[in-house]
Design a protein around this motif. Structure first.
Motif, mmCIF file in Angstrom:
data_model
loop_
_atom_site.group_PDB
_atom_site.id
_atom_site.type_symbol
_atom_site.label_atom_id
_atom_site.label_comp_id
_atom_site.label_asym_id
_atom_site.label_seq_id
_atom_site.Cartn_x
_atom_site.Cartn_y
_atom_site.Cartn_z
ATOM 1 N N GLY A 63 4.815 8.911 -15.676
ATOM 2 C CA GLY A 63 5.132 7.865 -14.885
ATOM 3 C C GLY A 63 4.327 8.073 -13.427
ATOM 4 N N LEU A 64 4.444 9.133 -12.965
ATOM 5 C CA LEU A 64 3.587 9.599 -11.896
ATOM 6 C C LEU A 64 2.161 9.200 -11.737
ATOM 7 C CD1 LEU A 64 5.128 12.993 -10.250
ATOM 8 C CD2 LEU A 64 5.308 10.739 -9.211
ATOM 9 N N ALA A 65 1.571 9.638 -13.046
ATOM 10 C CA ALA A 65 0.241 9.678 -13.357
ATOM 11 C C ALA A 65 -0.031 7.949 -13.316
ATOM 12 C CB ALA A 65 -0.123 10.260 -14.538
ATOM 13 N N LEU A 66 0.634 7.298 -14.054
ATOM 14 C CA LEU A 66 0.621 5.776 -14.366
ATOM 15 C C LEU A 66 0.694 5.028 -13.002
ATOM 16 C CD1 LEU A 66 2.389 5.160 -17.559
ATOM 17 C CD2 LEU A 66 -0.185 5.140 -17.225
ATOM 18 N N SER A 67 1.594 5.443 -12.068
ATOM 19 C CA SER A 67 1.769 4.946 -10.749
ATOM 20 C C SER A 67 0.777 4.888 -9.753
ATOM 21 C CB SER A 67 3.148 5.560 -10.168
ATOM 22 O OG SER A 67 2.711 6.861 -9.716
ATOM 23 N N SER A 68 -0.353 6.027 -10.003
ATOM 24 C CA SER A 68 -1.475 5.974 -9.390
ATOM 25 C C SER A 68 -2.527 5.112 -9.677
ATOM 26 C CB SER A 68 -2.072 7.526 -9.361
ATOM 27 O OG SER A 68 -2.406 8.015 -10.608
ATOM 28 N N LEU A 69 -2.194 4.509 -10.992
ATOM 29 C CA LEU A 69 -3.399 3.478 -11.639
ATOM 30 C C LEU A 69 -2.762 2.076 -11.235
ATOM 31 C CD1 LEU A 69 -3.911 5.498 -14.810
ATOM 32 C CD2 LEU A 69 -5.466 5.564 -12.685
ATOM 33 N N ILE A 70 -1.565 1.919 -11.154
ATOM 34 C CA ILE A 70 -0.912 0.534 -10.985
ATOM 35 C C ILE A 70 -1.109 0.234 -9.693
ATOM 36 C CG2 ILE A 70 0.954 -1.061 -11.450
ATOM 37 C CD1 ILE A 70 1.999 1.183 -13.325
ATOM 38 N N TRP A 106 -4.051 14.636 -9.113
ATOM 39 C CA TRP A 106 -5.441 14.142 -8.868
ATOM 40 C C TRP A 106 -5.440 12.747 -8.128
ATOM 41 C CZ3 TRP A 106 -8.385 10.306 -10.898
ATOM 42 C CH2 TRP A 106 -9.646 10.562 -10.849
ATOM 43 N N GLY A 107 -4.565 11.997 -8.882
ATOM 44 C CA GLY A 107 -4.410 10.550 -8.682
ATOM 45 C C GLY A 107 -4.004 10.180 -7.180
ATOM 46 N N TYR A 108 -3.252 11.246 -6.646
ATOM 47 C CA TYR A 108 -2.574 10.663 -5.345
ATOM 48 C C TYR A 108 -3.487 11.576 -4.357
ATOM 49 C CZ TYR A 108 1.347 8.085 -6.639
ATOM 50 O OH TYR A 108 2.417 7.034 -6.892
ATOM 51 N N ASP A 109 -4.408 12.188 -4.647
ATOM 52 C CA ASP A 109 -5.237 12.914 -3.605
ATOM 53 C C ASP A 109 -5.976 11.706 -3.041
ATOM 54 O OD1 ASP A 109 -7.151 14.248 -2.404
ATOM 55 O OD2 ASP A 109 -7.234 15.973 -3.768
ATOM 56 N N PRO A 110 -6.299 11.839 -1.770
ATOM 57 C CA PRO A 110 -6.896 10.724 -1.201
ATOM 58 C C PRO A 110 -8.399 10.831 -1.104
ATOM 59 C CG PRO A 110 -5.600 11.747 0.623
ATOM 60 C CD PRO A 110 -4.942 12.207 -0.763
ATOM 61 N N ALA A 111 -8.613 12.177 -1.239
ATOM 62 C CA ALA A 111 -9.822 12.641 -1.373
ATOM 63 C C ALA A 111 -10.809 12.296 -2.368
ATOM 64 C CB ALA A 111 -10.099 14.092 -0.800
ATOM 65 N N ARG A 112 -10.028 12.469 -3.773
ATOM 66 C CA ARG A 112 -10.794 12.165 -5.138
ATOM 67 C C ARG A 112 -10.188 11.162 -5.844
ATOM 68 N NH1 ARG A 112 -9.865 17.665 -4.106
ATOM 69 N NH2 ARG A 112 -8.259 17.596 -5.660
ATOM 70 N N GLY A 113 -8.625 11.080 -5.845
ATOM 71 C CA GLY A 113 -8.047 10.245 -6.792
ATOM 72 C C GLY A 113 -8.101 8.661 -6.565
ATOM 73 N N MET A 114 -7.255 8.190 -7.244
ATOM 74 C CA MET A 114 -7.126 6.709 -7.410
ATOM 75 C C MET A 114 -6.624 6.009 -6.221
ATOM 76 S SD MET A 114 -8.699 5.723 -10.077
ATOM 77 C CE MET A 114 -9.249 6.546 -12.099
ATOM 78 N N MET A 115 -5.912 6.917 -5.534
ATOM 79 C CA MET A 115 -5.184 6.636 -4.250
ATOM 80 C C MET A 115 -6.165 6.408 -2.895
ATOM 81 S SD MET A 115 -2.303 5.512 -5.411
ATOM 82 C CE MET A 115 -1.553 5.189 -3.746
ATOM 83 N N ARG A 116 -7.308 7.058 -3.038
ATOM 84 C CA ARG A 116 -8.041 7.026 -1.835
ATOM 85 C C ARG A 116 -8.146 5.856 -1.043
ATOM 86 N NH1 ARG A 116 -11.286 7.022 -6.314
ATOM 87 N NH2 ARG A 116 -13.062 5.242 -6.438
ATOM 88 N N GLN A 117 -8.070 4.800 -1.444
ATOM 89 C CA GLN A 117 -8.127 3.552 -0.926
ATOM 90 C C GLN A 117 -6.628 2.905 -0.302
ATOM 91 O OE1 GLN A 117 -10.743 2.117 0.270
ATOM 92 N NE2 GLN A 117 -11.998 3.580 -1.195
ATOM 93 N N LYS A 118 -5.475 3.709 -0.776
ATOM 94 C CA LYS A 118 -4.198 3.242 -0.685
ATOM 95 C C LYS A 118 -3.486 3.992 0.439
ATOM 96 C CE LYS A 118 -4.119 -0.479 -3.462
ATOM 97 N NZ LYS A 118 -3.634 -1.678 -2.804
ATOM 98 N N THR A 119 -3.811 5.296 0.585
ATOM 99 C CA THR A 119 -3.136 6.205 1.162
ATOM 100 C C THR A 119 -3.993 6.706 2.615
ATOM 101 O OG1 THR A 119 -3.790 8.135 0.203
ATOM 102 C CG2 THR A 119 -1.701 7.011 -0.444
#
Length: 263
Positions: free
Chosen positions: A161-168, A250-263
């Motif tokens: 669920g954590l991994a998916l939340s970085s994509l949603i 990785w998804g919640y890493d603002p430098a590399r992951g999917m959350m770079r535009q969100k955090t």
């Protein structure tokens, strides 16, 4: 008290308060497995024969067989519910505030994962109690030995669920995740029918069910309910948990992951 423990206590307390204030969430989590136990099991009992396979030493009723799978269903939906709350917190801004705390991001996500798992385990025990009152025979010792299995399975599904939340990106997309993640994982598993029944229909389908992480989590719970170890299921569940947790970090890493535009 160290800052890490203070953060853990605060996040767990927040999840507990949210759970207590959302009583409908607790009842909804129990309605789904109870419908399968009370309604569907009555219809499938005659259609699905069960052989004597470990951990069972005799023929069992279908209701007894599906109890571990329904515990897995509770943990699976709870993990997805936790991911939904993360998306909501991100839209409201509280998730951004949490991730900017002066603590390692992996620890904050782990605290969130532990809090969600604790809620799911409590729901599973409530369901097991209702199942026992309904007449499902389970070993008394199994209520104790199943605890580690529920925790490991809950952590694995919560990490998913954590991994998916970085994509949603939006709450509206959660329904799509329900259709393309939850239901395939649940139905392509040993939760409702043993793998040998799937093999009778298709060897490929059986192999897909066997590699499904949810199958391994269900089998881990099934054996634990009868105080029997299942090393392969435990190993694969831990491996899947590590993979999902690594993906979420990785998804919640603002430098590399999917959350770079969100955090």
């Amino acid at each position: 008290m160290s800052p890490h423990l203070i953060a853990l206590r605060a996040i767990v307390a927040r999840e507990a308060l949210r759970f207590l204030h959302q009583r409908s969430r607790f009842f909804a989590a129990l309605v789904r497995p109870l419908v399968w136990l009370v309604v569907f099991a009555a219809g499938f009992r005659a259609a699905l024969g069960l052989s004597i396979t470990p951990p069972y030493t005799t023929y069992i009723e279908y209701e007894t067989y599906i109890v571990p799978g329904l515990c897995g269903m509770i943990l699976l939906f709870n993990g997805m519910q936790s991911s939904l709350s993360l998306v909501y917190d991100r839209e409201m801004g509280s998730m951004r505030l949490l991730l900017t705390a002066p603590l390692p991001r992996w620890w904050l996500l782990l605290c969130k994962l532990l809090a969600g798992t604790a809620v799911g385990v409590l729901q599973c025990y409530a369901f097991l109690l209702i199942a026992a009152l309904w007449g499902v025979r389970l070993p008394a010792l199994g209520f104790l030995t199943v605890l580690p299995a529920l925790v490991v399975a809950g952590l694995m599904l919560g990490a998913l669920g954590l991994a998916l939340s970085s994509l949603i990106r939006q709450l509206e997309n959660f329904a799509g995740v329900m259709n393309f993640v939850i239901f395939p994982m649940f139905f392509l598993s040993s939760a409702l029918y043993p793998l040998w029944r799937m093999e009778e229909a298709s060897q490929l389908l059986r192999d897909i069910c066997a590699v499904n992480p949810f199958t391994q989590a269900v089998e881990l719970i099934r054996f634990a309910l009868y105080a029997q170890p299942n090393g392969p299921a435990l190993g694969w569940t831990l491996l899947a948990m590590a993979a999902f947790l690594g993906l979420s970090l990785w998804g919640y890493d603002p430098a590399r992951g999917m959350m770079r535009q969100k955090t």
